[in-house]
Scaffold this motif. Structure first.
Motif, PDB file in Angstrom:
ATOM      1  N   GLY A   1       0.719  -0.911   0.050  1.00  0.00           N
ATOM      2  CA  GLY A   1      -0.035   0.325   0.004  1.00  0.00           C
ATOM      3  C   GLY A   1       1.136   0.599   0.087  1.00  0.00           C
ATOM      4  O   GLY A   1       0.789   1.976  -0.908  1.00  0.00           O
ATOM      5  N   HIS A   2       2.193   1.154   0.709  1.00  0.00           N
ATOM      6  CA  HIS A   2       2.877   2.633   0.848  1.00  0.00           C
ATOM      7  C   HIS A   2       3.368   2.621  -0.409  1.00  0.00           C
ATOM      8  O   HIS A   2       4.256   3.723  -0.233  1.00  0.00           O
ATOM      9  CB  HIS A   2       4.288   2.688   1.812  1.00  0.00           C
ATOM     10  CG  HIS A   2       5.100   1.610   1.906  1.00  0.00           C
ATOM     11  ND1 HIS A   2       5.597   1.839   1.463  1.00  0.00           N
ATOM     12  CD2 HIS A   2       4.768   0.201   1.888  1.00  0.00           C
ATOM     13  CE1 HIS A   2       6.861   1.057   1.047  1.00  0.00           C
ATOM     14  NE2 HIS A   2       5.861  -0.299   1.016  1.00  0.00           N
ATOM     15  N   ARG A   3       3.975   1.692  -1.600  1.00  0.00           N
ATOM     16  CA  ARG A   3       4.176   1.812  -2.778  1.00  0.00           C
ATOM     17  C   ARG A   3       3.710   2.451  -3.565  1.00  0.00           C
ATOM     18  O   ARG A   3       4.299   2.324  -4.457  1.00  0.00           O
ATOM     19  CB  ARG A   3       5.099   1.352  -2.769  1.00  0.00           C
ATOM     20  CG  ARG A   3       5.554  -0.527  -2.660  1.00  0.00           C
ATOM     21  CD  ARG A   3       6.537  -1.573  -2.467  1.00  0.00           C
ATOM     22  NE  ARG A   3       5.857  -2.377  -2.617  1.00  0.00           N
ATOM     23  CZ  ARG A   3       6.508  -3.256  -3.117  1.00  0.00           C
ATOM     24  NH1 ARG A   3       6.621  -3.099  -4.172  1.00  0.00           N
ATOM     25  NH2 ARG A   3       5.946  -4.658  -2.885  1.00  0.00           N
ATOM     26  N   GLN A   4       1.873   2.220  -3.887  1.00  0.00           N
ATOM     27  CA  GLN A   4       1.068   2.586  -4.369  1.00  0.00           C
ATOM     28  C   GLN A   4       1.587   3.920  -5.105  1.00  0.00           C
ATOM     29  O   GLN A   4       0.716   3.633  -7.007  1.00  0.00           O
ATOM     30  CB  GLN A   4      -0.494   1.958  -4.292  1.00  0.00           C
ATOM     31  CG  GLN A   4      -0.271   0.464  -3.691  1.00  0.00           C
ATOM     32  CD  GLN A   4       0.139  -0.334  -4.701  1.00  0.00           C
ATOM     33  OE1 GLN A   4      -0.433  -0.486  -6.117  1.00  0.00           O
ATOM     34  NE2 GLN A   4       0.481  -1.587  -4.593  1.00  0.00           N
ATOM     35  N   ARG A   5       1.749   4.279  -5.013  1.00  0.00           N
ATOM     36  CA  ARG A   5       1.526   6.315  -5.224  1.00  0.00           C
ATOM     37  C   ARG A   5       2.543   5.725  -6.394  1.00  0.00           C
ATOM     38  O   ARG A   5       2.113   6.649  -7.836  1.00  0.00           O
ATOM     39  CB  ARG A   5       2.034   6.810  -4.484  1.00  0.00           C
ATOM     40  CG  ARG A   5       3.069   6.620  -3.798  1.00  0.00           C
ATOM     41  CD  ARG A   5       3.410   8.336  -3.299  1.00  0.00           C
ATOM     42  NE  ARG A   5       5.173   8.125  -2.217  1.00  0.00           N
ATOM     43  CZ  ARG A   5       5.681   6.864  -1.072  1.00  0.00           C
ATOM     44  NH1 ARG A   5       4.779   6.134  -0.601  1.00  0.00           N
ATOM     45  NH2 ARG A   5       7.173   6.832  -0.894  1.00  0.00           N
ATOM     46  N   PHE A   6       3.739   5.091  -6.538  1.00  0.00           N
ATOM     47  CA  PHE A   6       4.253   5.062  -7.464  1.00  0.00           C
ATOM     48  C   PHE A   6       3.517   4.419  -8.613  1.00  0.00           C
ATOM     49  O   PHE A   6       4.076   4.618 -10.281  1.00  0.00           O
ATOM     50  CB  PHE A   6       5.791   4.232  -7.203  1.00  0.00           C
ATOM     51  CG  PHE A   6       6.847   5.077  -5.821  1.00  0.00           C
ATOM     52  CD1 PHE A   6       7.565   6.474  -6.311  1.00  0.00           C
ATOM     53  CD2 PHE A   6       6.828   4.070  -4.886  1.00  0.00           C
ATOM     54  CE1 PHE A   6       7.952   6.603  -5.424  1.00  0.00           C
ATOM     55  CE2 PHE A   6       7.550   4.939  -3.620  1.00  0.00           C
ATOM     56  CZ  PHE A   6       7.735   5.798  -4.272  1.00  0.00           C
TER      57      PHE A   6
END
Length: 163
Positions: free
Chosen positions: A22-27
């Motif tokens: 979840g924390h890296r979905q922004r990429f």
């Protein structure tokens, strides 16, 4: 033909099955997608308790192996992450760095290869298309529905062959 001398295999996916991405979905939600940052951040994934507990329990009866759509260039971070979170030791199958086929194709290919010499007791994966194809091929599947899904990740898995 199954190898009766070895324990059956329990095959586990990583992303959103054992590791919370979840924390890296922004990429993946930006254009263009930042794949280098997405994979570099994997080392900071928090473990998913349900998936980790199932892997640990599976290790009592089975040899645990990991089957991920992550590219081979992520191997060192992936092995470090597995060890840091107390997951059972096991072989890790990753996609070639240049392999862009959908995850459901690459994973089913490896599952079939494993099944030629060993009994595959179960596949645990969050990707519904991977699970559907594995079930159609006769594999027992546990659908890892314990992490929040991401449309960006689904697109990456199926259309872009990136994870």
């Amino acid at each position: 033909m199954a190898d009766s001398s070895g324990r059956p295999l329990a095959v586990f996916d990583l992303d959103n099955t054992l590791a919370d991405t979840g924390h890296r979905q922004r990429f993946l939600e930006r254009t263009p997608r930042d794949w280098d940052a997405f994979f570099a951040a994997a080392a900071q994934d928090p473990p998913i308790a349900e998936g980790v507990a199932l892997a640990v329990a599976s290790a009592e009866e089975c040899e645990v192996v990991y089957l991920t759509g992550r590219p081979e260039r992520c191997r060192r971070d992936t092995l470090g992450w597995l060890a840091a979170h107390g997951l059972p030791e096991g072989r890790v199958y990753m996609r070639r760095n240049d392999d862009r086929r959908p995850a459901r194709r690459t994973k089913l290919e490896i599952l079939r290869r494993l099944a030629r010499t060993r009994e595959v007791s179960v596949l645990v994966d969050d990707d519904e298309l991977v699970c559907d194809d594995a079930e159609r091929a006769g594999f027992t599947v546990v659908r890892a529905r314990w992490a929040a899904g991401s449309e960006a990740l689904r697109t990456a898995q199926e259309r872009e062959g990136r994870t």
